[in-house]
Design an enzyme around this catalytic site. Structure first.
Site, PDB file in Angstrom:
ATOM      1  CG  ASN A   1      -0.395  -0.071   2.501  1.00  0.00           C
ATOM      2  OD1 ASN A   1       0.663  -0.673   2.683  1.00  0.00           O
ATOM      3  ND2 ASN A   1      -1.022   0.555   3.467  1.00  0.00           N
TER       4      ASN A   1
ATOM      5  N   GLY B   1       2.465  -5.720   7.414  1.00  0.00           N
ATOM      6  CA  GLY B   1       1.412  -6.361   6.618  1.00  0.00           C
ATOM      7  C   GLY B   1       0.266  -6.789   7.510  1.00  0.00           C
TER       8      GLY B   1
ATOM      9  CD  GLU C   1       5.445  -0.995  12.883  1.00  0.00           C
ATOM     10  OE1 GLU C   1       4.348  -0.411  12.879  1.00  0.00           O
ATOM     11  OE2 GLU C   1       6.310  -0.788  13.745  1.00  0.00           O
TER      12      GLU C   1
ATOM     13  CB  CYS D   1      -1.666   0.591   8.145  1.00  0.00           C
ATOM     14  SG  CYS D   1      -0.412   1.865   8.362  1.00  0.00           S
TER      15      CYS D   1
ATOM     16  CD  GLU E   1      -6.607  -2.910   8.173  1.00  0.00           C
ATOM     17  OE1 GLU E   1      -6.151  -4.018   8.528  1.00  0.00           O
ATOM     18  OE2 GLU E   1      -5.886  -1.967   7.795  1.00  0.00           O
TER      19      GLU E   1
HETATM   20  P1  NAD Z   1       0.917  -7.998   1.226  1.00  0.00           P
HETATM   21  O1  NAD Z   1      -0.099  -8.947   0.676  1.00  0.00           O
HETATM   22  O2  NAD Z   1       1.763  -7.238   0.273  1.00  0.00           O
HETATM   23  O3  NAD Z   1       1.810  -8.841   2.243  1.00  0.00           O
HETATM   24  C1  NAD Z   1       2.871  -8.265   2.967  1.00  0.00           C
HETATM   25  C2  NAD Z   1       4.116  -9.103   2.750  1.00  0.00           C
HETATM   26  O4  NAD Z   1       3.929 -10.415   3.235  1.00  0.00           O
HETATM   27  C3  NAD Z   1       4.501  -9.214   1.268  1.00  0.00           C
HETATM   28  O5  NAD Z   1       5.864  -8.938   1.129  1.00  0.00           O
HETATM   29  C4  NAD Z   1       4.151 -10.645   0.937  1.00  0.00           C
HETATM   30  O6  NAD Z   1       4.994 -11.202  -0.038  1.00  0.00           O
HETATM   31  C5  NAD Z   1       4.325 -11.367   2.261  1.00  0.00           C
HETATM   32  N1  NAD Z   1       3.449 -12.542   2.364  1.00  0.00           N
HETATM   33  C6  NAD Z   1       2.166 -12.634   1.976  1.00  0.00           C
HETATM   34  N2  NAD Z   1       1.688 -13.872   2.251  1.00  0.00           N
HETATM   35  C7  NAD Z   1       2.690 -14.553   2.852  1.00  0.00           C
HETATM   36  C8  NAD Z   1       2.817 -15.879   3.386  1.00  0.00           C
HETATM   37  N3  NAD Z   1       1.809 -16.727   3.361  1.00  0.00           N
HETATM   38  N4  NAD Z   1       3.993 -16.224   3.931  1.00  0.00           N
HETATM   39  C9  NAD Z   1       5.021 -15.373   3.955  1.00  0.00           C
HETATM   40  N5  NAD Z   1       4.953 -14.108   3.462  1.00  0.00           N
HETATM   41  C10 NAD Z   1       3.819 -13.697   2.922  1.00  0.00           C
HETATM   42  O7  NAD Z   1       0.246  -6.902   2.130  1.00  0.00           O
HETATM   43  P2  NAD Z   1      -0.990  -7.047   3.113  1.00  0.00           P
HETATM   44  O8  NAD Z   1      -0.667  -7.995   4.205  1.00  0.00           O
HETATM   45  O9  NAD Z   1      -2.245  -7.220   2.354  1.00  0.00           O
HETATM   46  O10 NAD Z   1      -0.958  -5.559   3.711  1.00  0.00           O
HETATM   47  C11 NAD Z   1      -2.079  -4.957   4.202  1.00  0.00           C
HETATM   48  C12 NAD Z   1      -2.113  -5.031   5.718  1.00  0.00           C
HETATM   49  O11 NAD Z   1      -0.940  -4.419   6.225  1.00  0.00           O
HETATM   50  C13 NAD Z   1      -3.259  -4.276   6.331  1.00  0.00           C
HETATM   51  O12 NAD Z   1      -3.787  -5.002   7.401  1.00  0.00           O
HETATM   52  C14 NAD Z   1      -2.626  -2.981   6.823  1.00  0.00           C
HETATM   53  O13 NAD Z   1      -3.317  -2.367   7.889  1.00  0.00           O
HETATM   54  C15 NAD Z   1      -1.278  -3.477   7.233  1.00  0.00           C
HETATM   55  N6  NAD Z   1      -0.310  -2.390   7.160  1.00  0.00           N
HETATM   56  C16 NAD Z   1       0.297  -1.998   8.300  1.00  0.00           C
HETATM   57  C17 NAD Z   1       1.184  -0.935   8.271  1.00  0.00           C
HETATM   58  C18 NAD Z   1       1.869  -0.456   9.509  1.00  0.00           C
HETATM   59  O14 NAD Z   1       2.802   0.336   9.372  1.00  0.00           O
HETATM   60  N7  NAD Z   1       1.479  -0.876  10.698  1.00  0.00           N
HETATM   61  C19 NAD Z   1       1.463  -0.306   7.062  1.00  0.00           C
HETATM   62  C20 NAD Z   1       0.841  -0.766   5.917  1.00  0.00           C
HETATM   63  C21 NAD Z   1      -0.031  -1.815   5.968  1.00  0.00           C
END
Ligand code: NAD
Length: 464
Positions: A121, A194, A216, A250, A339
Site C-alpha cells: 500500500n 502487513g 507492523e 494502515c 479492517e
Molecule cells: P501484502 O499482501 O503485500 O503482504 C505483505 C508481505 O507479506 C509481502 O511482502 C508478501 O509477499 C508477504 N506474504 C504474503 N503472504 C505470505 C505468506 N503466506 N507467507 C510469507 N509471506 C507472505 O500486504 P498485506 O498484508 O495485504 O498488507 C495490508 C495489511 O498491512 C493491512 O492489514 C494494513 O493495515 C497493514 N499495514 C500496516 C502498516 C503499519 O505500518 N502498521 C502499514 C501498511 C499496511
C-alpha cells in the site's frame, strides 16, 4: 517483475550478508553515514521513476507519492544523518552503590543481518523507512518488497543494486515461496509490515531460530466526533485522511462514531470536502487513486454492497475504481467485521462519549485512534481509556509524520515500534556495560558466608 530466486541462491546471499556483518565493517559511524548518503542519492536519482511506478501500481498521484513515500523517506534520512552521532554515543547510566567504584553505560551495537518484508500500500516508504533505521544501527539488510506492487518493487531493486554491494543491502523479489525460504533463515531481526494472518506465520517461523520480530500490522482505527467541534474543518480532515491513497492506509480512519446531533452536518461537510478534492466525478480526478488489484476490489465492494450508501458507492472492476463512499452502518454490518482498507467509510451514531468508548472497546486494540473534539475532558478520557498504537486528536494520519514519536501497534495491531530514534533502537542491541576497577574489593560478598547475612541485610536496607 525482477527474477525470483531459488532457495539455494537465497541462502547463499544470506550467508554472504552474514559474513559481511561479522567482518565488523558496518559498525563504524563512517560506514553508517555513507550508507545513508548512498541511499539518499539513489532515491533522489530515481525520484521520477519511483513516482511513475507508484502511479502504475496504485494510480497514486505524484503529490501523494512524493509526500507520503519519497519525501517521507528522504526526510527520515536527513533527520537520521543529523542525529546519528548522538544516538550512537554510549549512554551513561548510574551504577548501584554496592558496586562502587564503577562506571555503567549502554553501548549500541548492530544486530547483524536483518530481513525487512513490506506490503503493497505504501510500497516504497514501507520498504525504505525501516531500512533507514537498519543502516543507522549498522546492519546489513535483505529486503523483500511486496510482489503485489510489482512496478515499485522493481524500482526499489534498481536503487538498492545501484547503491550497495549485495552483501550490504539487497532486494530479493518474490511471493510466498521466496518469503518462506527467507523466513527459515537465522536472521538477526525480522521487520514485517502487513496483515495479522501472515504476521502469525512470520512469528512462528522466527521462533524456530529465536529471531526477534517487529510486526507492523493494521486493524479497525476508530474516528470519534464528540462534543464541541468545527464540523467543516473536521469533515475536511476526515475526508482527507480516509481517502488519501484511496483508503489503502494502515492508519486510515476505519469507521466514524458521531453524536446523533452532529451526524447530518458532518456528512454534509464530508461530501462538500470530497467534491472539492476530487470534483463530482472522482473517477476523472488525477488526484484520486485506484484499488491495488481485483481481489481487493472484490473484497471491498463485497463489504458494502448490502449497506445503505450515503455518499458515493459507484465502482468499476476493470478499472479498479471505487468512489469515495460513506455508508450507514451498525455493529452487525459486514463493514464492521474486518479492517476495510479501502475507500469506504461507515458512519455510526452514538448517544454520547460513553457509548462511543464502549463500541471501541468491543474491537481489538487499533493501530490508530482519532478523536475530534474541543472538549479537554473528552480528550482526557480517550487518552486514558482507549489503548491504541497511536492517538491523534483533531486530525487524521499526520501523527505518523513525526520523527520524534514512536510508530507501532499494540496487541493485534502490532509489536514493536520505529521512526526516528525508535528505528535506531529497534535495529540496535542495547548492550549493558559495567566497568569496575581493580581496587577496593569488598570481602563481604565472598563465601564463607557464616555471620555475614545480618551485615549484608543492614547494608542493603541502608542503600535501598
Ligand atoms: P501484502 O499482501 O503485500 O503482504 C505483505 C508481505 O507479506 C509481502 O511482502 C508478501 O509477499 C508477504 N506474504 C504474503 N503472504 C505470505 C505468506 N503466506 N507467507 C510469507 N509471506 C507472505 O500486504 P498485506 O498484508 O495485504 O498488507 C495490508 C495489511 O498491512 C493491512 O492489514 C494494513 O493495515 C497493514 N499495514 C500496516 C502498516 C503499519 O505500518 N502498521 C502499514 C501498511 C499496511
Amino acid at each position: 517483475m525482477g527474477i525470483y530466486m531459488d532457495r539455494n541462491t537465497i541462502t547463499d546471499y544470506f550467508k554472504s550478508s552474514k559474513n559481511h556483518s561479522l567482518s565488523g565493517k558496518t559498525k563504524s559511524y563512517e560506514w553508517r553515514l555513507s550508507a545513508l548518503k548512498k541511499l539518499r542519492k539513489g532515491i533522489l536519482q530515481y525520484e521520477t521513476e519511483i513516482l511513475k511506478a507508484l502511479q502504475k501500481d496504485l494510480g497514486k498521484s505524484d503529490f501523494e507519492g512524493y509526500v507520503s513515500e519519497v519525501a517521507f523517506v528522504v526526510l527520515d534520512i536527513e533527520h537520521t544523518i543529523k542525529k546519528l552521532k548522538k544516538w550512537m554515543k554510549p549512554k551513561r547510566v548510574s551504577s548501584p552503590m554496592l558496586q562502587w567504584p564503577c562506571r555503567s553505560y549502554i553501548h549500541y551495537e548492530p544486530l547483524g543481518t536483518v530481513l525487512i518484508i513490506s506490503p503493497w500500500n505504501y510500497p516504497f516508504q514501507l520498504l525504505m523507512a525501516p531500512l533507514v533505521g537498519a543502516l543507522a544501527a549498522g546492519n546489513n539488510a535483505i529486503l523483500k518488497p511486496s510482489e503485489v506492487a510489482s512496478a515499485t518493487a522493481q524500482i526499489c531493486e534498481k536503487i538498492i543494486s545501484d547503491s550497495f554491494l549485495p552483501e550490504e543491502v539487497m532486494v530479493i523479489q518474490g511471493a510466498v515461496e521466496e518469503t518462506t525460504a527467507l523466513l527459515e533463515l537465522p536472521f538477526d531481526h525480522i521487520f514485517y509490515t502487513g496483515n495479522g494472518m501472515v504476521a502469525r506465520i512470520v512469528m512462528e517461523k522466527a521462533a524456530k531460530n529465536l529471531v526477534p520480530v517487529t510486526l507492523e500490522l493494521g486493524g479497525k482505527s476508530p474516528c470519534m466526533v464528540l462534543g464541541e467541534n468545527d464540523l467543516e474543518l473536521v469533515g475536511r480532515r476526515i475526508a482527507w485522511g480516509k481517502f488519501f491513497n484511496t483508503g489503502q492506509t494502515c492508519v486510515a480512519p476505519d469507521y466514524i462514531l458521531v453524536e446523533k446531533n452532529q451526524k447530518d452536518e458532518l456528512l454534509k461537510h464530508i461530501k462538500n470536502a470530497l467534491e472539492f478534492f476530487y470534483t463530482k466525478n472522482p473517477k476523472e480526478s488525477p488526484d484520486y487513486g485506484r484499488i491495488i488489484n481485483e481481489r481487493h476490489w472484490d473484497r471491498i465492494t463485497g463489504l458494502y454492497k448490502a449497506e445503505d450508501v450515503l455518499i458515493g458507492g459507484e465502482a468499476q472492476r476493470e478499472e479498479h475504481y471505487i468512489a469515495p463512499t460513506l455508508v450507514h452502518a451498525d455493529l452487525n454490518s459486514p463493514v464492521m467485521k474486518e479492517e476495510i482498507f479501502g475507500p469506504v467509510l461507515p458512519i455510526l451514531e452514538v448517544e454520547n462519549v460513553n457509548e462511543a468508548l464502549s463500541i471501541v472497546h468491543k474491537f481489538d486494540k487499533p493501530l490508530a485512534c482519532y478523536l475530534f473534539s474541543k472538549d479537554s475532558e473528552i480528550e482526557a478520557r480517550v487518552v486514558n481509556e482507549i489503548s491504541s498504537g497511536g492517538l491523534c486528536v483533531n486530525d487524521s494520519l499526520v501523527h505518523l509524520s513525526s520523527q520524534t514519536l514512536p510508530f507501532g501497534g499494540v496487541g493485534e495491531s502490532g509489536l514493536g515500534r520505529y521512526h526516528g530514534e525508535f528505528s535506531f533502537l529497534t535495529f540496535s542491541h542495547q548492550k549493558s556495560v559495567m566497568k569496575r576497577y581493580q581496587i577496593l574489593d569488598l570481602l563481604l560478598r565472598y563465601p564463607p558466608y557464616l555471620g555475614k547475612l545480618p551485615i549484608i541485610r543492614k547494608v542493603l536496607n541502608y542503600i535501598g
